[in-house]
Motif scaffolding. Structure first.
Motif, PDB file in Angstrom:
ATOM      1  N   TYR A  20      55.599   3.368 -35.243  1.00 57.57           N
ATOM      2  CA  TYR A  20      53.749   4.196 -34.607  1.00 57.57           C
ATOM      3  C   TYR A  20      53.239   4.326 -35.724  1.00 57.57           C
ATOM      4  CZ  TYR A  20      55.238   2.755 -29.875  1.00 57.57           C
ATOM      5  OH  TYR A  20      55.713   2.169 -29.451  1.00 57.57           O
ATOM      6  N   MET A  21      53.855   4.827 -36.923  1.00 56.94           N
ATOM      7  CA  MET A  21      53.049   5.213 -38.293  1.00 56.94           C
ATOM      8  C   MET A  21      52.318   3.618 -38.946  1.00 56.94           C
ATOM      9  SD  MET A  21      52.575   8.666 -37.955  1.00 56.94           S
ATOM     10  CE  MET A  21      51.839   8.907 -39.596  1.00 56.94           C
ATOM     11  N   ASN A  22      53.399   2.992 -38.721  1.00 57.05           N
ATOM     12  CA  ASN A  22      52.876   1.854 -39.670  1.00 57.05           C
ATOM     13  C   ASN A  22      51.424   1.235 -39.395  1.00 57.05           C
ATOM     14  OD1 ASN A  22      54.596   2.235 -41.599  1.00 57.05           O
ATOM     15  ND2 ASN A  22      56.498   1.175 -40.982  1.00 57.05           N
ATOM     16  N   LEU A  23      51.577   1.412 -37.598  1.00 56.32           N
ATOM     17  CA  LEU A  23      50.887   1.116 -37.124  1.00 56.32           C
ATOM     18  C   LEU A  23      49.527   1.789 -37.163  1.00 56.32           C
ATOM     19  CD1 LEU A  23      52.655   0.025 -33.226  1.00 56.32           C
ATOM     20  CD2 LEU A  23      51.130  -1.775 -34.685  1.00 56.32           C
ATOM     21  N   ALA A  24      49.494   2.885 -36.757  1.00 53.82           N
ATOM     22  CA  ALA A  24      48.627   3.940 -36.404  1.00 53.82           C
ATOM     23  C   ALA A  24      47.952   3.616 -38.319  1.00 53.82           C
ATOM     24  CB  ALA A  24      48.602   5.550 -36.819  1.00 53.82           C
ATOM     25  N   VAL A  29      44.784   1.544 -32.680  1.00 51.69           N
ATOM     26  CA  VAL A  29      44.736   2.558 -32.091  1.00 51.69           C
ATOM     27  C   VAL A  29      46.291   2.363 -30.401  1.00 51.69           C
ATOM     28  CG1 VAL A  29      42.213   3.199 -32.223  1.00 51.69           C
ATOM     29  CG2 VAL A  29      42.698   1.752 -30.214  1.00 51.69           C
ATOM     30  N   LYS A  30      47.138   1.221 -30.738  1.00 55.76           N
ATOM     31  CA  LYS A  30      47.933   1.184 -29.603  1.00 55.76           C
ATOM     32  C   LYS A  30      49.094   2.461 -30.041  1.00 55.76           C
ATOM     33  CE  LYS A  30      46.810  -3.293 -28.872  1.00 55.76           C
ATOM     34  NZ  LYS A  30      47.384  -4.432 -28.193  1.00 55.76           N
ATOM     35  N   ALA A  31      49.088   3.011 -31.473  1.00 56.04           N
ATOM     36  CA  ALA A  31      49.921   3.894 -32.141  1.00 56.04           C
ATOM     37  C   ALA A  31      49.653   5.633 -31.045  1.00 56.04           C
ATOM     38  CB  ALA A  31      49.660   4.293 -33.150  1.00 56.04           C
ATOM     39  N   ARG A  32      49.201   5.774 -30.587  1.00 56.22           N
ATOM     40  CA  ARG A  32      48.618   6.654 -29.427  1.00 56.22           C
ATOM     41  C   ARG A  32      49.434   6.562 -28.170  1.00 56.22           C
ATOM     42  NH1 ARG A  32      42.769   7.023 -30.281  1.00 56.22           N
ATOM     43  NH2 ARG A  32      42.248   7.636 -32.313  1.00 56.22           N
ATOM     44  N   ALA A  72      50.549  14.942 -34.279  1.00 62.38           N
ATOM     45  CA  ALA A  72      49.100  14.986 -35.183  1.00 62.38           C
ATOM     46  C   ALA A  72      49.421  14.877 -36.312  1.00 62.38           C
ATOM     47  CB  ALA A  72      49.648  16.839 -35.427  1.00 62.38           C
ATOM     48  N   ASP A  73      50.545  13.882 -36.284  1.00 64.62           N
ATOM     49  CA  ASP A  73      50.326  12.992 -37.580  1.00 64.62           C
ATOM     50  C   ASP A  73      49.865  11.413 -37.888  1.00 64.62           C
ATOM     51  OD1 ASP A  73      51.935  14.294 -39.023  1.00 64.62           O
ATOM     52  OD2 ASP A  73      53.880  14.128 -38.775  1.00 64.62           O
ATOM     53  N   ILE A  74      49.990  10.723 -35.966  1.00 63.24           N
ATOM     54  CA  ILE A  74      48.963   9.751 -35.509  1.00 63.24           C
ATOM     55  C   ILE A  74      47.866   9.959 -35.751  1.00 63.24           C
ATOM     56  CG2 ILE A  74      48.798   8.105 -33.756  1.00 63.24           C
ATOM     57  CD1 ILE A  74      51.462   7.469 -34.832  1.00 63.24           C
ATOM     58  N   GLU A  75      47.356  10.734 -35.295  1.00 61.90           N
ATOM     59  CA  GLU A  75      46.160  11.139 -35.419  1.00 61.90           C
ATOM     60  C   GLU A  75      45.636  11.044 -36.602  1.00 61.90           C
ATOM     61  OE1 GLU A  75      44.036  11.321 -32.571  1.00 61.90           O
ATOM     62  OE2 GLU A  75      45.385  10.504 -31.540  1.00 61.90           O
ATOM     63  N   GLU A  76      45.537  11.847 -37.431  1.00 66.19           N
ATOM     64  CA  GLU A  76      45.688  11.955 -38.993  1.00 66.19           C
ATOM     65  C   GLU A  76      45.731  10.926 -39.192  1.00 66.19           C
ATOM     66  OE1 GLU A  76      47.161  14.383 -43.551  1.00 66.19           O
ATOM     67  OE2 GLU A  76      47.675  14.630 -41.917  1.00 66.19           O
ATOM     68  N   ALA A  77      46.533  10.159 -39.803  1.00 62.46           N
ATOM     69  CA  ALA A  77      47.048   8.665 -39.578  1.00 62.46           C
ATOM     70  C   ALA A  77      45.716   7.362 -39.458  1.00 62.46           C
ATOM     71  CB  ALA A  77      48.551   7.450 -39.984  1.00 62.46           C
ATOM     72  N   LEU A  78      45.728   7.804 -38.004  1.00 61.12           N
ATOM     73  CA  LEU A  78      43.908   6.431 -37.802  1.00 61.12           C
ATOM     74  C   LEU A  78      42.898   7.613 -38.577  1.00 61.12           C
ATOM     75  CD1 LEU A  78      45.955   6.937 -33.328  1.00 61.12           C
ATOM     76  CD2 LEU A  78      45.337   4.940 -35.831  1.00 61.12           C
ATOM     77  N   ASN A  80      42.435   9.109 -41.061  1.00 61.26           N
ATOM     78  CA  ASN A  80      42.222   8.762 -42.870  1.00 61.26           C
ATOM     79  C   ASN A  80      42.986   6.483 -42.584  1.00 61.26           C
ATOM     80  OD1 ASN A  80      41.840  10.453 -43.427  1.00 61.26           O
ATOM     81  ND2 ASN A  80      44.442  10.599 -43.915  1.00 61.26           N
ATOM     82  N   SER A  81      42.739   5.708 -41.775  1.00 64.78           N
ATOM     83  CA  SER A  81      43.220   4.362 -42.045  1.00 64.78           C
ATOM     84  C   SER A  81      41.738   3.982 -42.186  1.00 64.78           C
ATOM     85  CB  SER A  81      43.039   3.889 -40.608  1.00 64.78           C
ATOM     86  OG  SER A  81      42.868   4.089 -39.850  1.00 64.78           O
ATOM     87  N   THR A  82      42.002   3.128 -43.099  1.00 58.20           N
ATOM     88  CA  THR A  82      40.372   2.390 -43.999  1.00 58.20           C
ATOM     89  C   THR A  82      40.348   0.830 -43.346  1.00 58.20           C
ATOM     90  OG1 THR A  82      42.199   0.875 -45.178  1.00 58.20           O
ATOM     91  CG2 THR A  82      41.491   3.247 -46.438  1.00 58.20           C
ATOM     92  N   VAL A  83      41.492   0.819 -42.328  1.00 53.02           N
ATOM     93  CA  VAL A  83      40.849  -0.686 -41.024  1.00 53.02           C
ATOM     94  C   VAL A  83      40.554   0.001 -40.003  1.00 53.02           C
ATOM     95  CG1 VAL A  83      41.723  -2.411 -40.373  1.00 53.02           C
ATOM     96  CG2 VAL A  83      42.512  -1.830 -42.402  1.00 53.02           C
ATOM     97  N   THR A  84      39.210  -0.262 -39.381  1.00 56.43           N
ATOM     98  CA  THR A  84      38.318  -0.112 -38.465  1.00 56.43           C
ATOM     99  C   THR A  84      39.466  -0.665 -37.694  1.00 56.43           C
ATOM    100  OG1 THR A  84      36.262  -1.795 -38.833  1.00 56.43           O
ATOM    101  CG2 THR A  84      36.336   0.592 -39.584  1.00 56.43           C
ATOM    102  N   PRO A  85      39.878  -0.161 -36.580  1.00 60.04           N
ATOM    103  CA  PRO A  85      40.306  -0.655 -34.986  1.00 60.04           C
ATOM    104  C   PRO A  85      39.351  -1.751 -34.508  1.00 60.04           C
ATOM    105  CG  PRO A  85      39.172   1.970 -34.612  1.00 60.04           C
ATOM    106  CD  PRO A  85      39.058   1.409 -35.775  1.00 60.04           C
TER     107      PRO A  85
END
Length: 131
Positions: A20-24, A29-32, A72-78, A80-85
């Motif tokens: 799920y971190m890779n998805l985030a 947003v399906k990583a949540r 917490a890690d998923i929200e942080e990764a989302l 910081n992601s450079t790709v807009t969902p």
């Protein structure tokens, strides 16, 4: 959860978190995931028939802290992601322009199809009368 060892639980939870971190990181947003969804996934990967055993027992405290860390890690990764969902960057004007182009291309294809059929029938008529 007597049949499942602590190492198996740690391995499964690490794998799920990594997935799920890779998805985030890709901005998906399906990583949540809700806690109930994650517990069902964990239970299926451990081969348990029900996720109820994860909610209480000796591993409940670990899973609770793991879930908080996961969130917490998923929200942080989302964030910081450079790709807009999956947000479209096209304006309505762009969309209408593309629709006009598509309609013009469809008209041209119809015209060319008619022209092709006419030329084909002329060619057939011309060479059909071989003596």
């Amino acid at each position: 959860m007597a049949k499942t060892s602590r190492e198996q639980l740690y391995t499964v939870t690490k794998g799920i978190k990594r997935q799920y971190m890779n998805l985030a990181k890709k901005g998906d947003v399906k990583a949540r995931k809700k806690k109930t969804e994650l517990y069902k996934i964990i239970a299926s990967k451990l081969g348990l028939t029900s996720d109820r055993t994860l909610w209480s027992g000796p591993h409940a405290e670990y899973l609770e802290s793991w879930f908080l860390s996961f969130q917490a890690d998923i929200e942080e990764a989302l964030s910081n992601s450079t790709v807009t969902p999956s947000e479209s960057t096209l304006t309505e004007e762009d969309v209408s322009n593309y629709k006009e182009i598509i309609r013009a291309l469809e008209r041209r294809v119809k015209e060319l199809t008619i022209e092709n059929n006419e030329l084909r029938s002329l060619t057939i008529d011309r060479f059909e009368k071989i003596q």
